[in-house]
Design a protein around this motif. Structure first.
Motif, PDB file in Angstrom:
ATOM      1  N   GLN A  41     -12.942  -4.761  -0.786  1.00 29.62           N
ATOM      2  CA  GLN A  41     -12.668  -6.054  -1.423  1.00 29.62           C
ATOM      3  C   GLN A  41     -11.540  -5.976  -2.444  1.00 29.62           C
ATOM      4  N   ILE A  42     -11.379  -4.828  -3.093  1.00 32.13           N
ATOM      5  CA  ILE A  42     -10.415  -4.787  -4.206  1.00 32.13           C
ATOM      6  C   ILE A  42      -9.132  -4.026  -3.903  1.00 32.13           C
ATOM      7  N   LEU A  43      -9.083  -3.259  -2.813  1.00 25.83           N
ATOM      8  CA  LEU A  43      -7.890  -2.474  -2.494  1.00 25.83           C
ATOM      9  C   LEU A  43      -7.217  -2.990  -1.229  1.00 25.83           C
ATOM     10  N   THR A  44      -5.904  -2.886  -1.190  1.00 26.65           N
ATOM     11  CA  THR A  44      -5.190  -3.160   0.052  1.00 26.65           C
ATOM     12  C   THR A  44      -5.494  -2.030   1.029  1.00 26.65           C
ATOM     13  N   PRO A  45      -5.275  -2.259   2.333  1.00 28.90           N
ATOM     14  CA  PRO A  45      -5.529  -1.188   3.310  1.00 28.90           C
ATOM     15  C   PRO A  45      -4.742   0.096   3.002  1.00 28.90           C
ATOM     16  N   GLU A  46      -3.505  -0.066   2.537  1.00 32.83           N
ATOM     17  CA  GLU A  46      -2.690   1.110   2.222  1.00 32.83           C
ATOM     18  C   GLU A  46      -3.280   1.891   1.044  1.00 32.83           C
ATOM     19  N   ALA A  47      -3.750   1.172   0.039  1.00 29.33           N
ATOM     20  CA  ALA A  47      -4.355   1.828  -1.124  1.00 29.33           C
ATOM     21  C   ALA A  47      -5.657   2.529  -0.722  1.00 29.33           C
ATOM     22  N   ARG A  48      -6.441   1.886   0.154  1.00 30.28           N
ATOM     23  CA  ARG A  48      -7.678   2.533   0.635  1.00 30.28           C
ATOM     24  C   ARG A  48      -7.364   3.811   1.401  1.00 30.28           C
ATOM     25  N   GLU A  49      -6.311   3.776   2.182  1.00 33.66           N
ATOM     26  CA  GLU A  49      -5.916   4.966   2.945  1.00 33.66           C
ATOM     27  C   GLU A  49      -5.495   6.098   2.003  1.00 33.66           C
ATOM     28  N   ARG A  50      -4.728   5.755   0.972  1.00 33.90           N
ATOM     29  CA  ARG A  50      -4.310   6.768   0.002  1.00 33.90           C
ATOM     30  C   ARG A  50      -5.535   7.367  -0.689  1.00 33.90           C
ATOM     31  N   ALA A  52      -8.573   7.518   0.492  1.00 30.74           N
ATOM     32  CA  ALA A  52      -9.299   8.332   1.477  1.00 30.74           C
ATOM     33  C   ALA A  52      -8.644   9.707   1.628  1.00 30.74           C
ATOM     34  N   ASN A  53      -7.322   9.740   1.626  1.00 29.63           N
ATOM     35  CA  ASN A  53      -6.616  11.020   1.701  1.00 29.63           C
ATOM     36  C   ASN A  53      -6.885  11.862   0.458  1.00 29.63           C
ATOM     37  N   LEU A  54      -6.898  11.220  -0.690  1.00 24.61           N
ATOM     38  CA  LEU A  54      -7.192  11.922  -1.928  1.00 24.61           C
ATOM     39  C   LEU A  54      -8.606  12.501  -1.892  1.00 24.61           C
ATOM     40  N   ARG A  55      -9.549  11.730  -1.332  1.00 27.32           N
ATOM     41  CA  ARG A  55     -10.937  12.173  -1.243  1.00 27.32           C
ATOM     42  C   ARG A  55     -11.050  13.468  -0.424  1.00 27.32           C
ATOM     43  N   LEU A  56     -10.154  13.661   0.531  1.00 24.53           N
ATOM     44  CA  LEU A  56     -10.184  14.880   1.353  1.00 24.53           C
ATOM     45  C   LEU A  56      -9.778  16.114   0.561  1.00 24.53           C
ATOM     46  N   VAL A  57      -8.811  15.960  -0.330  1.00 28.03           N
ATOM     47  CA  VAL A  57      -8.293  17.124  -1.054  1.00 28.03           C
ATOM     48  C   VAL A  57      -8.864  17.286  -2.456  1.00 28.03           C
ATOM     49  N   ALA A  62     -11.242  11.662  -6.648  1.00 26.24           N
ATOM     50  CA  ALA A  62     -11.350  10.421  -5.887  1.00 26.24           C
ATOM     51  C   ALA A  62     -12.589   9.642  -6.302  1.00 26.24           C
ATOM     52  N   GLN A  63     -13.702  10.327  -6.478  1.00 26.01           N
ATOM     53  CA  GLN A  63     -14.931   9.653  -6.877  1.00 26.01           C
ATOM     54  C   GLN A  63     -14.779   9.003  -8.255  1.00 26.01           C
ATOM     55  N   ALA A  64     -14.211   9.740  -9.197  1.00 22.57           N
ATOM     56  CA  ALA A  64     -14.000   9.189 -10.536  1.00 22.57           C
ATOM     57  C   ALA A  64     -13.045   7.997 -10.487  1.00 22.57           C
ATOM     58  N   LEU A  65     -12.015   8.110  -9.689  1.00 20.80           N
ATOM     59  CA  LEU A  65     -11.036   7.031  -9.563  1.00 20.80           C
ATOM     60  C   LEU A  65     -11.659   5.800  -8.916  1.00 20.80           C
ATOM     61  N   GLU A  66     -12.475   6.007  -7.891  1.00 14.84           N
ATOM     62  CA  GLU A  66     -13.158   4.885  -7.243  1.00 14.84           C
ATOM     63  C   GLU A  66     -14.009   4.116  -8.246  1.00 14.84           C
ATOM     64  N   GLU A  67     -14.799   4.847  -9.013  1.00 12.71           N
ATOM     65  CA  GLU A  67     -15.660   4.212 -10.006  1.00 12.71           C
ATOM     66  C   GLU A  67     -14.837   3.446 -11.035  1.00 12.71           C
ATOM     67  N   GLN A  68     -13.748   4.048 -11.480  1.00 13.44           N
ATOM     68  CA  GLN A  68     -12.880   3.398 -12.470  1.00 13.44           C
ATOM     69  C   GLN A  68     -12.238   2.140 -11.897  1.00 13.44           C
ATOM     70  N   LEU A  69     -11.760   2.204 -10.671  1.00 18.05           N
ATOM     71  CA  LEU A  69     -11.135   1.032 -10.047  1.00 18.05           C
ATOM     72  C   LEU A  69     -12.136  -0.106  -9.890  1.00 18.05           C
ATOM     73  N   ILE A  70     -13.345   0.218  -9.476  1.00 19.78           N
ATOM     74  CA  ILE A  70     -14.382  -0.808  -9.323  1.00 19.78           C
ATOM     75  C   ILE A  70     -14.702  -1.431 -10.678  1.00 19.78           C
ATOM     76  N   ASN A  71     -14.829  -0.603 -11.707  1.00 18.98           N
ATOM     77  CA  ASN A  71     -15.109  -1.129 -13.045  1.00 18.98           C
ATOM     78  C   ASN A  71     -13.974  -2.002 -13.567  1.00 18.98           C
ATOM     79  N   LEU A  72     -12.735  -1.564 -13.348  1.00 18.90           N
ATOM     80  CA  LEU A  72     -11.581  -2.365 -13.772  1.00 18.90           C
ATOM     81  C   LEU A  72     -11.558  -3.716 -13.063  1.00 18.90           C
TER      82      LEU A  72
END
Length: 109
Positions: A41-50, A52-57, A62-72
């Protein structure tokens, strides 16, 4: 006779541990599904892909960033949808903050 009782007790312990593990896995699956739904709902497809790639490495980042983005997004402090460019700038700022104190000095004799 005692060995049979111990075997039954051991099997019961195994069943309880397995049930607890399955419950925890289901809770984690539901939590992940909620996070993914919020990010859709809050990210563009390109941002979600980025992300997801971050989550792999870097899964912890990525988890901390996801939580922060949702809170923002929930607090209205960012424009939605969050674009890939915004996410790149945010990641660059995080990188700058985490690597700011890293200095290598080379001393010559």
């Amino acid at each position: 006779m005692a060995a049979g009782y111990e075997d039954e007790e051991l099997e019961e312990i195994k069943r309880r541990k397995l049930a607890e593990l399955q419950r925890k896995m289901e809770e984690e699956r539901q939590r992940r599904a909620q996070i993914d739904a919020a990010l859709r709902q809050i990210l563009t497809p390109e941002a979600r892909e980025r992300l997801a790639n971050l989550r792999l490495v870097k899964p912890e980042l990525a988890q901390a960033l996801e939580e922060q983005l949702i809170n923002l997004a929930r607090s209205g402090r960012v424009k939605i949808p969050i674009t890939d460019d915004f996410l790149k700038r945010l990641l660059a700022e995080i990188y700058e903050q985490t690597h700011r104190d890293t200095k290598i000095e080379i001393r010559r004799k």
